[in-house]
Design a protein around this motif. Structure first.
Motif, PDB file in Angstrom:
ATOM      1  N   MET A   1       0.834  -1.193   0.000  1.00  0.00           N
ATOM      2  CA  MET A   1       0.000   0.000   0.000  1.00  0.00           C
ATOM      3  C   MET A   1       0.868   1.242   0.000  1.00  0.00           C
ATOM      4  O   MET A   1       1.991   1.212   0.444  1.00  0.00           O
ATOM      5  CB  MET A   1      -0.879   0.022   1.243  1.00  0.00           C
ATOM      6  N   VAL A   2       0.301   2.312  -0.470  1.00  0.00           N
ATOM      7  CA  VAL A   2       1.030   3.575  -0.553  1.00  0.00           C
ATOM      8  C   VAL A   2       0.482   4.576   0.457  1.00  0.00           C
ATOM      9  O   VAL A   2      -0.628   4.441   0.956  1.00  0.00           O
ATOM     10  CB  VAL A   2       0.957   4.159  -1.980  1.00  0.00           C
ATOM     11  N   SER A   3       1.268   5.586   0.719  1.00  0.00           N
ATOM     12  CA  SER A   3       0.852   6.623   1.666  1.00  0.00           C
ATOM     13  C   SER A   3       0.141   7.759   0.933  1.00  0.00           C
ATOM     14  O   SER A   3       0.256   7.912  -0.290  1.00  0.00           O
ATOM     15  CB  SER A   3       2.081   7.178   2.383  1.00  0.00           C
ATOM     16  N   ALA A   4      -0.550   8.561   1.702  1.00  0.00           N
ATOM     17  CA  ALA A   4      -1.243   9.720   1.145  1.00  0.00           C
ATOM     18  C   ALA A   4      -0.244  10.681   0.507  1.00  0.00           C
ATOM     19  O   ALA A   4      -0.476  11.206  -0.583  1.00  0.00           O
ATOM     20  CB  ALA A   4      -2.042  10.436   2.227  1.00  0.00           C
ATOM     21  N   SER A   5       0.889  10.902   1.156  1.00  0.00           N
ATOM     22  CA  SER A   5       1.869  11.839   0.599  1.00  0.00           C
ATOM     23  C   SER A   5       2.431  11.339  -0.721  1.00  0.00           C
ATOM     24  O   SER A   5       2.690  12.138  -1.627  1.00  0.00           O
ATOM     25  CB  SER A   5       2.996  12.109   1.599  1.00  0.00           C
ATOM     26  N   GLU A   6       2.600  10.020  -0.856  1.00  0.00           N
ATOM     27  CA  GLU A   6       3.094   9.475  -2.124  1.00  0.00           C
ATOM     28  C   GLU A   6       2.083   9.676  -3.245  1.00  0.00           C
ATOM     29  O   GLU A   6       2.443  10.026  -4.367  1.00  0.00           O
ATOM     30  CB  GLU A   6       3.435   7.997  -1.972  1.00  0.00           C
ATOM     31  N   VAL A   7       0.812   9.478  -2.944  1.00  0.00           N
ATOM     32  CA  VAL A   7      -0.232   9.700  -3.949  1.00  0.00           C
ATOM     33  C   VAL A   7      -0.278  11.173  -4.327  1.00  0.00           C
ATOM     34  O   VAL A   7      -0.262  11.527  -5.514  1.00  0.00           O
ATOM     35  CB  VAL A   7      -1.611   9.227  -3.440  1.00  0.00           C
ATOM     36  N   LEU A   8      -0.308  12.045  -3.356  1.00  0.00           N
ATOM     37  CA  LEU A   8      -0.442  13.474  -3.628  1.00  0.00           C
ATOM     38  C   LEU A   8       0.773  14.041  -4.352  1.00  0.00           C
ATOM     39  O   LEU A   8       0.652  15.023  -5.089  1.00  0.00           O
ATOM     40  CB  LEU A   8      -0.708  14.231  -2.334  1.00  0.00           C
ATOM     41  N   ARG A   9       1.920  13.427  -4.177  1.00  0.00           N
ATOM     42  CA  ARG A   9       3.133  13.857  -4.880  1.00  0.00           C
ATOM     43  C   ARG A   9       2.950  13.785  -6.399  1.00  0.00           C
ATOM     44  O   ARG A   9       3.557  14.540  -7.145  1.00  0.00           O
ATOM     45  CB  ARG A   9       4.299  12.957  -4.455  1.00  0.00           C
ATOM     46  N   LEU A  60      -5.341   3.599   0.997  1.00  0.00           N
ATOM     47  CA  LEU A  60      -3.987   4.019   1.341  1.00  0.00           C
ATOM     48  C   LEU A  60      -3.518   3.365   2.616  1.00  0.00           C
ATOM     49  O   LEU A  60      -4.309   2.896   3.438  1.00  0.00           O
ATOM     50  CB  LEU A  60      -3.939   5.540   1.491  1.00  0.00           C
ATOM     51  N   ASP A  61      -2.217   3.367   2.806  1.00  0.00           N
ATOM     52  CA  ASP A  61      -1.598   2.798   3.988  1.00  0.00           C
ATOM     53  C   ASP A  61      -1.887   3.707   5.184  1.00  0.00           C
ATOM     54  O   ASP A  61      -1.495   4.872   5.194  1.00  0.00           O
ATOM     55  CB  ASP A  61      -0.094   2.685   3.769  1.00  0.00           C
ATOM     56  N   PRO A  62      -2.555   3.185   6.218  1.00  0.00           N
ATOM     57  CA  PRO A  62      -2.881   4.021   7.376  1.00  0.00           C
ATOM     58  C   PRO A  62      -1.677   4.324   8.255  1.00  0.00           C
ATOM     59  O   PRO A  62      -1.722   5.225   9.067  1.00  0.00           O
ATOM     60  CB  PRO A  62      -3.919   3.189   8.136  1.00  0.00           C
ATOM     61  N   ALA A  63      -0.588   3.558   8.116  1.00  0.00           N
ATOM     62  CA  ALA A  63       0.597   3.760   8.940  1.00  0.00           C
ATOM     63  C   ALA A  63       1.857   3.653   8.086  1.00  0.00           C
ATOM     64  O   ALA A  63       2.625   2.716   8.202  1.00  0.00           O
ATOM     65  CB  ALA A  63       0.627   2.742  10.072  1.00  0.00           C
ATOM     66  N   PRO A  64       2.100   4.629   7.200  1.00  0.00           N
ATOM     67  CA  PRO A  64       3.231   4.513   6.286  1.00  0.00           C
ATOM     68  C   PRO A  64       4.592   4.550   6.965  1.00  0.00           C
ATOM     69  O   PRO A  64       5.575   4.122   6.393  1.00  0.00           O
ATOM     70  CB  PRO A  64       3.060   5.721   5.364  1.00  0.00           C
ATOM     71  N   GLU A  65       4.642   5.036   8.209  1.00  0.00           N
ATOM     72  CA  GLU A  65       5.925   5.096   8.898  1.00  0.00           C
ATOM     73  C   GLU A  65       6.387   3.728   9.382  1.00  0.00           C
ATOM     74  O   GLU A  65       7.518   3.552   9.779  1.00  0.00           O
ATOM     75  CB  GLU A  65       5.862   6.090  10.070  1.00  0.00           C
ATOM     76  N   ARG A  66       5.504   2.753   9.346  1.00  0.00           N
ATOM     77  CA  ARG A  66       5.854   1.396   9.752  1.00  0.00           C
ATOM     78  C   ARG A  66       6.166   0.555   8.527  1.00  0.00           C
ATOM     79  O   ARG A  66       5.513   0.683   7.509  1.00  0.00           O
ATOM     80  CB  ARG A  66       4.697   0.746  10.503  1.00  0.00           C
ATOM     81  N   ASP A  67       7.146  -0.324   8.665  1.00  0.00           N
ATOM     82  CA  ASP A  67       7.437  -1.196   7.533  1.00  0.00           C
ATOM     83  C   ASP A  67       6.490  -2.396   7.560  1.00  0.00           C
ATOM     84  O   ASP A  67       5.716  -2.587   8.499  1.00  0.00           O
ATOM     85  CB  ASP A  67       8.908  -1.619   7.505  1.00  0.00           C
ATOM     86  N   ARG A  68       6.539  -3.193   6.513  1.00  0.00           N
ATOM     87  CA  ARG A  68       5.609  -4.309   6.342  1.00  0.00           C
ATOM     88  C   ARG A  68       5.667  -5.297   7.517  1.00  0.00           C
ATOM     89  O   ARG A  68       4.641  -5.774   7.978  1.00  0.00           O
ATOM     90  CB  ARG A  68       5.919  -5.031   5.029  1.00  0.00           C
TER      91      ARG A  68
END
Length: 80
Positions: A1-9, A60-68
Motif C-alpha cells: 500500500m502507498v501513503s497519502a503523501s506518495e499519492v499526492l506527490r 492508502l496505507d494508514p501507517a506509512p511510517e511502519r514497515d511491512r
C-alpha cells in the motif's frame, strides 16, 4: 500500500474538481508508480473537489511510517 503523501506527490498539477479518470491520468502523466495507480484505480467514480477527498477515498496505507513486518506483527497481536 502507498501513503497519502506518495499519492499526492503525483497529483500536484491536478485541477479540481476532477473525475476519477482525470485523477488517474494526471498521476500517469507525472510518472506515478504502479502501486499509486492501483490505489487510484480503486477510487469511486465521483467528482473530487480537493486532495483530501481523494485521500479519504483511496485505499492508502494508514501507517506509512511502519514497515511491512511491523504492520504484520501488529495485525497478529490484534488477532491473538
Amino acid at each position: 500500500m502507498v501513503s497519502a503523501s506518495e499519492v499526492l506527490r503525483h497529483l500536484t498539477n491536478l485541477d479540481y474538481p476532477a473525475q476519477r479518470d482525470e485523477v488517474i491520468h494526471e498521476a500517469q502523466r507525472q510518472g506515478a508508480p504502479q502501486d499509486v495507480l492501483k490505489a487510484l484505480h480503486g477510487l469511486p467514480l465521483v467528482s473530487y473537489r480537493n486532495d483530501q477527498e481523494i485521500v479519504r477515498s483511496a485505499d492508502l496505507d494508514p501507517a506509512p511510517e511502519r514497515d511491512r513486518s511491523q504492520r504484520a506483527a501488529q495485525a497478529r497481536d490484534r488477532h491473538d
